[in-house]
Scaffold this active site. Structure first.
Site, PDB file in Angstrom:
ATOM      1  N   TYR A  75       0.987  -1.232   0.007  1.00  0.00           N
ATOM      2  CA  TYR A  75       0.189   0.095   0.040  1.00  0.00           C
ATOM      3  C   TYR A  75       0.770   1.369   0.099  1.00  0.00           C
ATOM      4  O   TYR A  75       1.965   1.330   0.363  1.00  0.00           O
ATOM      5  CB  TYR A  75      -1.134   0.094   1.195  1.00  0.00           C
ATOM      6  CG  TYR A  75      -0.209   0.203   2.487  1.00  0.00           C
ATOM      7  CD1 TYR A  75      -0.068   1.408   3.069  1.00  0.00           C
ATOM      8  CD2 TYR A  75       0.073  -0.896   3.346  1.00  0.00           C
ATOM      9  CE1 TYR A  75       0.449   1.637   4.314  1.00  0.00           C
ATOM     10  CE2 TYR A  75       0.780  -0.753   4.578  1.00  0.00           C
ATOM     11  CZ  TYR A  75       0.914   0.558   5.115  1.00  0.00           C
ATOM     12  OH  TYR A  75       1.422   0.747   6.234  1.00  0.00           O
ATOM     13  N   CYS A  76       0.462   2.296  -0.517  1.00  0.00           N
ATOM     14  CA  CYS A  76       0.949   3.552  -0.473  1.00  0.00           C
ATOM     15  C   CYS A  76      -0.054   4.595  -0.583  1.00  0.00           C
ATOM     16  O   CYS A  76      -1.372   4.394  -0.505  1.00  0.00           O
ATOM     17  CB  CYS A  76       1.940   3.768  -1.619  1.00  0.00           C
ATOM     18  SG  CYS A  76       1.003   3.415  -3.310  1.00  0.00           S
ATOM     19  N   THR A  77       0.299   5.754  -0.595  1.00  0.00           N
ATOM     20  CA  THR A  77      -0.561   7.292  -0.658  1.00  0.00           C
ATOM     21  C   THR A  77      -1.805   7.088  -1.739  1.00  0.00           C
ATOM     22  O   THR A  77      -2.989   6.924  -1.263  1.00  0.00           O
ATOM     23  CB  THR A  77       0.393   8.538  -0.871  1.00  0.00           C
ATOM     24  OG1 THR A  77       1.356   8.696   0.091  1.00  0.00           O
ATOM     25  CG2 THR A  77      -0.668   9.515  -0.802  1.00  0.00           C
ATOM     26  N   ILE A  93      -4.031   4.473   0.201  1.00  0.00           N
ATOM     27  CA  ILE A  93      -4.569   4.909   1.336  1.00  0.00           C
ATOM     28  C   ILE A  93      -5.793   5.641   1.040  1.00  0.00           C
ATOM     29  O   ILE A  93      -6.801   5.695   1.811  1.00  0.00           O
ATOM     30  CB  ILE A  93      -3.431   5.402   2.354  1.00  0.00           C
ATOM     31  CG1 ILE A  93      -2.429   4.219   2.352  1.00  0.00           C
ATOM     32  CG2 ILE A  93      -4.198   5.749   3.626  1.00  0.00           C
ATOM     33  CD1 ILE A  93      -1.277   4.970   2.964  1.00  0.00           C
TER      34      ILE A  93
END
Length: 301
Positions: free
Chosen positions: A182-184, A211
């Site tokens: 996961y990342c921004t 996210i």
């Protein structure tokens, strides 16, 4: 009164002439009075721009008129009006600087060989059926103020350090586990998940939309904890008023989500610091050892 909005977006698609698109995007943003940062490469476009609502909507409409960008996914958030002091539109070798441009393969459908995409709801279904490992695809600094519960947070200061981190063998014990990257906003995990699969990780997923998409769906009632670091003058956002404060001041360990740049002009390190110590931000390399002690920070999985 003008309503400021911010867009977060990316698209992986082959671009024959990224410099021509750079000129078009720069002129489009300037004509609409938008600020922000846009990166282009032969593999697509990645950007964050902000401005008045009417002009942002026009930007979306005009950008989608280009055939390669017709399905680009734009994520919205509230702006403050001074989120981007200037406009930067550049061409680079990589949309995300992992330092492995030769590994990434892209076609008109996006990244080839990346992890299986999961919607927020599908992520919850997977967590209920398997013991999942969350793998943070951001710089470790970003995870200090917000992360998924029990996530593995690699000790990287820049995205370029991920390849060496994966090749170090530190995570080989996870190669047979289901991993959710996961990342921004999703773009770093597009690349990271493919790098992990190339290195023998067998069951790799990516959180579709990152996210930001998860927070829009579940707010603070799901698996996310804390604030989301963002790359504009807001520095962080909360999905609801119930967001937990998980960050700790690097000087006194007080709960905080506030961040500051190191006070040394030559340093690019960013620090989690409480409001009381915001005026004395210096990283360990630039601090006076007699006056500054760095408090121990918690680890996340």
């Amino acid at each position: 009164m003008a309503v400021p909005k911010i867009l977060l977006f990316y698209v992986f698609t082959p671009l024959a002439d990224p410099d021509a698109i750079r000129l078009w995007q720069r002129d489009l943003c300037e004509s609409l009075g938008l600020g922000g940062r846009i990166i282009l490469s032969k593999d697509g476009m990645n950007g964050t721009v902000g401005g008045e609502l009417k002009q942002v909507k026009r930007y979306i409409r005009k950008t989608r008129e280009y055939p390669a960008f017709k399905n680009i996914d734009f994520k919205w958030s509230e702006g403050a009006g001074d989120d981007f002091p200037r406009l930067s539109v550049r061409v680079r070798d990589e949309l995300v600087s992992f330092g492995a441009p030769g590994e990434l393969r892209v076609d008109e459908n996006g990244v080839v060989g990346g992890g299986e995409r999961l919607s927020p709801a599908q992520l919850h279904e997977l967590v209920e059926s398997k013991e999942v490992v969350f793998f943070d695809g951001r710089n470790s600094f970003e995870a200090e103020i917000g992360h998924f519960a029990d996530a593995v947070v690699p000790t990287v200061a820049t995205t370029r350090e991920f390849v060496a981190e994966l090749d170090s063998g530190k995570y080989d014990h996870l190669k047979d586990r289901p991993i959710v990257t996961y990342c921004t906003g999703g773009i770093r995990c597009e690349v990271l998940s493919s790098l992990m699969i190339n290195r023998g990780f067998g069951e790799v997923y990516q959180l579709d939309g990152g996210i930001a998409n998860y927070g829009e769906t579940y707010g603070d009632s799901g698996l996310w904890q804390g604030s989301l670091y963002v790359f504009d003058n807001r520095l962080s956002i909360d999905f609801t008023d119930d967001a937990a404060v998980v960050g700790r001041c690097y000087l006194c360990a007080a709960p905080t989500k506030h961040t500051e740049n190191c006070s040394d002009p030559s340093c690019r390190e960013q620090l989690v610091v409480c409001q009381d110590h915001a005026a004395t931000t210096a990283c360990a390399a630039h601090a006076d050892e007699h006056t500054l002690e760095r408090a121990a920070l918690p680890t996340f999985g």
